[in-house]
Design a protein around this motif. Structure first.
Motif, PDB file in Angstrom:
ATOM      1  N   LEU A 134       0.832  -1.199   0.000  1.00 14.12           N
ATOM      2  CA  LEU A 134       0.000   0.000   0.000  1.00 14.12           C
ATOM      3  C   LEU A 134       0.870   1.253   0.000  1.00 14.12           C
ATOM      4  O   LEU A 134       1.991   1.245   0.497  1.00 14.12           O
ATOM      5  CB  LEU A 134      -0.901   0.012   1.234  1.00 14.12           C
ATOM      6  N   ALA A 135       0.329   2.330  -0.538  1.00 13.24           N
ATOM      7  CA  ALA A 135       0.995   3.624  -0.418  1.00 13.24           C
ATOM      8  C   ALA A 135       0.992   4.029   1.057  1.00 13.24           C
ATOM      9  O   ALA A 135       0.101   3.632   1.818  1.00 13.24           O
ATOM     10  CB  ALA A 135       0.268   4.663  -1.259  1.00 13.24           C
ATOM     11  N   PRO A 136       1.987   4.812   1.493  1.00 14.45           N
ATOM     12  CA  PRO A 136       2.077   5.158   2.915  1.00 14.45           C
ATOM     13  C   PRO A 136       0.785   5.716   3.510  1.00 14.45           C
ATOM     14  O   PRO A 136       0.383   5.319   4.615  1.00 14.45           O
ATOM     15  CB  PRO A 136       3.214   6.186   2.944  1.00 14.45           C
ATOM     16  N   GLU A 137       0.117   6.642   2.812  1.00 11.16           N
ATOM     17  CA  GLU A 137      -1.110   7.231   3.364  1.00 11.16           C
ATOM     18  C   GLU A 137      -2.248   6.222   3.381  1.00 11.16           C
ATOM     19  O   GLU A 137      -3.077   6.231   4.293  1.00 11.16           O
ATOM     20  CB  GLU A 137      -1.491   8.484   2.590  1.00 11.16           C
ATOM     21  N   GLU A 176     -10.016  -3.250  -0.089  1.00  5.50           N
ATOM     22  CA  GLU A 176     -10.208  -4.119  -1.247  1.00  5.50           C
ATOM     23  C   GLU A 176      -8.939  -4.915  -1.547  1.00  5.50           C
ATOM     24  O   GLU A 176      -9.001  -6.112  -1.846  1.00  5.50           O
ATOM     25  CB  GLU A 176     -10.607  -3.296  -2.475  1.00  5.50           C
ATOM     26  N   ARG A 177      -7.799  -4.248  -1.473  1.00  3.14           N
ATOM     27  CA  ARG A 177      -6.538  -4.931  -1.768  1.00  3.14           C
ATOM     28  C   ARG A 177      -6.210  -5.967  -0.711  1.00  3.14           C
ATOM     29  O   ARG A 177      -5.755  -7.070  -1.033  1.00  3.14           O
ATOM     30  CB  ARG A 177      -5.409  -3.912  -1.887  1.00  3.14           C
ATOM     31  N   VAL A 178      -6.423  -5.620   0.543  1.00  2.00           N
ATOM     32  CA  VAL A 178      -6.145  -6.568   1.623  1.00  2.00           C
ATOM     33  C   VAL A 178      -7.027  -7.811   1.470  1.00  2.00           C
ATOM     34  O   VAL A 178      -6.555  -8.946   1.570  1.00  2.00           O
ATOM     35  CB  VAL A 178      -6.369  -5.912   3.001  1.00  2.00           C
ATOM     36  N   GLN A 179      -8.304  -7.612   1.205  1.00  2.00           N
ATOM     37  CA  GLN A 179      -9.225  -8.741   1.055  1.00  2.00           C
ATOM     38  C   GLN A 179      -8.876  -9.597  -0.161  1.00  2.00           C
ATOM     39  O   GLN A 179      -9.043 -10.818  -0.150  1.00  2.00           O
ATOM     40  CB  GLN A 179     -10.659  -8.231   0.947  1.00  2.00           C
TER      41      GLN A 179
END
Length: 291
Positions: A116-119, A157-160
């Motif tokens: 993921l991007a930092p933010e 969404e990405r984590v899932q």
């Protein structure tokens, strides 16, 4: 770092470490951030602070976010895959236990968060793992609440999508690992392969310091052969020690009496789906170097 038991920092410290570690993935960086926050707290006008915990959480998150942004460039140049520095417990009473208090800590989760991007990472952690209000997240990130909701939505969404989720009791996880250790110690290649899902993956982190795979090793047959080859090279020199790695059952592997890797596992309680092998010696320094 010293503080009295009545100091709000002392009560908040477990949560602060949890945030910093989940943001940065290394104990040293997390401890540095918490130490910096402590210095700022004791240099602040504490009487003017409405909520000490909110002030500390905000400070730690901002410090960790700044450090993560700076680290992104270094990690892009990292040799091979970057995995987190493992938090290992050999006794549940050790200080690392506090890092479990605020939710998911697994290597599998941190592997996804690293993408993921930092933010996005900060927004996701604060909302999904630490239950912060969107208004607070927006203020901290200097964004609108709508923008923060979008950050959390994309990250979720990405984590899932990328993190395998199995609701496995700790006892079942341990049973699978114990069977795996038995097979690995005896060089039972077929038994090893039978414990691995057909599409199992092994992700290694050598950091350019020790040999490791430059790509994800895929397939039960290839992974079983890897562990079998280690056994064949030194059948009497390889020892596995079951430990808690980032809150879940994992393994420490010793070769010729020295710590060679910390290994975390994703399992459905019957088969192993992913193995994360952390071999970079820099990330193993704080662990028992001998069995």
């Amino acid at each position: 770092m010293q503080a009295s038991s009545s100091d709000p920092f002392t009560a908040a410290r477990p949560r602060l470490f949890s945030i910093a570690y989940r943001m940065l993935g290394t104990r040293a960086d997390a401890e540095d951030v918490v130490q910096d926050a402590w210095l700022r707290w004791h240099g602040s006008d504490q009487a003017a602070v409405q909520s000490a915990e909110a002030w500390l959480v905000t400070t730690v998150t901002r410090l960790a976010l700044d450090r993560l942004r700076a680290a992104k460039t270094e990690r892009e140049a990292y040799v091979g895959f970057w995995l987190p520095e493992p938090l290992v417990e050999l006794d549940e009473r050790t200080p690392e236990a506090f890092a479990e208090q605020a939710g998911e800590l697994s290597v599998a989760m941190l592997w996804v968060l690293e993408r993921l991007a930092p933010e996005e990472r900060a927004a996701y952690l604060l909302r999904e793992m630490f239950d912060q209000d969107y208004a607070d997240i927006a203020k901290l990130l200097d964004k609108s609440e709508a923008a923060c909701r979008q950050l959390v939505h994309r990250a979720s969404e990405r984590v899932q999508r990328e993190q395998p989720r199995f609701d496995v009791p700790r006892e079942a996880h341990l049973r699978v690992l114990q069977r795996f250790v038995t097979a690995a110690r005896s060089g039972a290649r077929d038994a090893l392969q039978a414990l691995l899902a057909d599409n199992a993956e092994l992700i290694g982190d050598g950091g350019g310091k020790v040999p490791s795979f430059g790509k994800v090793l895929q397939g039960a047959f290839r992974i079983a052969n890897l562990f079998f080859a280690t056994f064949r090279r030194a059948p009497d020199a390889v020892l596995y020690r079951i430990a808690t790695v980032n809150g879940e059952p994992g393994l420490l592997r010793y070769v010729e009496g020295r710590l060679e890797s910390a290994q975390a596992f994703v399992t459905d309680g019957e088969k192993i789906h992913t193995i994360y092998a952390i071999r970079n010696p820099d990330k193993l320094r704080g662990l028992p170097q001998q069995p």
